[in-house]
Design an enzyme around this catalytic site. Structure first.
Site, PDB file in Angstrom:
ATOM      1  N   ASP A  67       0.817  -1.211   0.000  1.00 18.49           N
ATOM      2  CA  ASP A  67       0.000   0.000   0.000  1.00 18.49           C
ATOM      3  C   ASP A  67       0.853   1.264   0.000  1.00 18.49           C
ATOM      4  OD1 ASP A  67       0.984  -0.229   2.617  1.00 18.49           O
ATOM      5  OD2 ASP A  67      -0.901  -1.024   3.370  1.00 18.49           O
ATOM      6  N   ASN A 136      -7.460  -2.614  14.449  1.00 18.89           N
ATOM      7  CA  ASN A 136      -8.851  -2.935  14.135  1.00 18.89           C
ATOM      8  C   ASN A 136      -8.969  -4.145  13.210  1.00 18.89           C
ATOM      9  OD1 ASN A 136      -7.982  -1.882  11.704  1.00 18.89           O
ATOM     10  ND2 ASN A 136      -9.492  -0.228  11.610  1.00 18.89           N
ATOM     11  N   HIS A 138      -7.231  -4.591  10.286  1.00 14.70           N
ATOM     12  CA  HIS A 138      -6.968  -4.384   8.859  1.00 14.70           C
ATOM     13  C   HIS A 138      -5.643  -5.019   8.436  1.00 14.70           C
ATOM     14  CE1 HIS A 138      -4.793  -0.496  10.066  1.00 14.70           C
ATOM     15  NE2 HIS A 138      -3.898  -1.103   9.303  1.00 14.70           N
ATOM     16  N   GLU A 143      -9.762  -1.985   5.389  1.00 17.25           N
ATOM     17  CA  GLU A 143     -10.370  -1.650   6.667  1.00 17.25           C
ATOM     18  C   GLU A 143     -11.628  -2.489   6.926  1.00 17.25           C
ATOM     19  OE1 GLU A 143      -8.805   0.130   8.701  1.00 17.25           O
ATOM     20  OE2 GLU A 143      -8.372   2.172   8.049  1.00 17.25           O
TER      21      GLU A 143
END
Length: 241
Positions: A67, A136, A138, A143
């Site tokens: 990314d 979280n 990801h 996400e």
């Protein structure tokens, strides 16, 4: 999903580095999928050490990064291109022409994403994908959501991700709100995946990952569906499992 629990971060990093060395030894022109963030830094440091000792040759290796932040150029100290050059590529003999990182300043994001996936396919796919996990759940910047994108795409970052990543910036306001990321489908195509997780701060999400159900609300949980995925934890991250 195979789970390995190591005593500490150094041991975790060593195991991951040796997996990469073994692959390069067997297949010198292998394709690596690489991650950024703090977790893989130890692995990259180990790789540099092995390179300096003459135990590994990166000259034929190709790499693709997961990314990149939208809006940061490759010279920005918090861009992932800068991170990879500074943390790994500048210290080994990999050919920079064979290191691929998404362009956060592209004027045509859709084209950038499509061409990135094509480049991976044209190189024969990723042999080994290194991943970290967000607080979280990801992976990459995929996400938690009701549905996840299969291919490489532009995504808006969740508030928690922005807050978590603000430690790398001067303030939370400086953190980009968008990123380009390989999709879940792109990641799952890798022939082997290694997910690295360290620290007590990740213990809660590790419990959800290992003991919970497969859900797009915890994107990393989809790795349970991969035929060759290993999770390497240190004891602090594994405290609730």
């Amino acid at each position: 999903m195979k789970v390995l629990i190591k005593d500490n971060y150094d041991e975790l990093s060593e195991v991951a580095a040796l997996e990469i060395l073994e692959l390069i030894d067997k297949k010198p022109d292998c394709v690596l999928g690489l991650a950024t963030g703090s977790t893989p830094v130890g692995t990259y440091q180990k790789l540099i050490e092995y390179y300096k000792k003459g135990k590994v040759d990166f000259s034929k290796v190709t790499s693709f990064n997961l990314d990149e932040y939208r809006g940061l150029n490759g010279e920005h100290p918090q861009s992932y291109k800068f991170f990879m050059n500074n943390t790994l590529f500048n210290h080994i003999n990999i050919d920079k022409k064979n290191t691929f990182i998404l362009d956060g300043l592209s004027n045509d994001i859709e084209k950038e994403c499509i061409e990135y996936d094509k480049k991976i396919d044209n190189k024969g796919g990723i042999d080994l994908q290194i991943l970290g996990i967000g607080g979280n759940g990801h992976i990459g910047f995929n996400e938690p959501s009701e549905e996840l994108s299969i291919s490489t795409h532009l995504t808006k970052l969740k508030t928690k991700t922005i807050k978590d990543n603000s430690r790398f910036f001067n303030s939370e306001e400086e953190v980009p709100t968008e990123a380009i990321t390989m999709g879940i489908g792109s990641i799952m195509k890798a022939r082997k995946i290694i997910l690295l997780i360290n620290g007590e701060v990740k213990a809660e999400i590790v419990k959800k990952l290992i003991n919970g159900n497969v859900s797009t609300k915890v994107p990393a949980s989809l790795l349970h569906l991969h035929p060759n995925c290993t999770v390497i934890l240190d004891k602090e991250a594994a405290k609730f499992i």
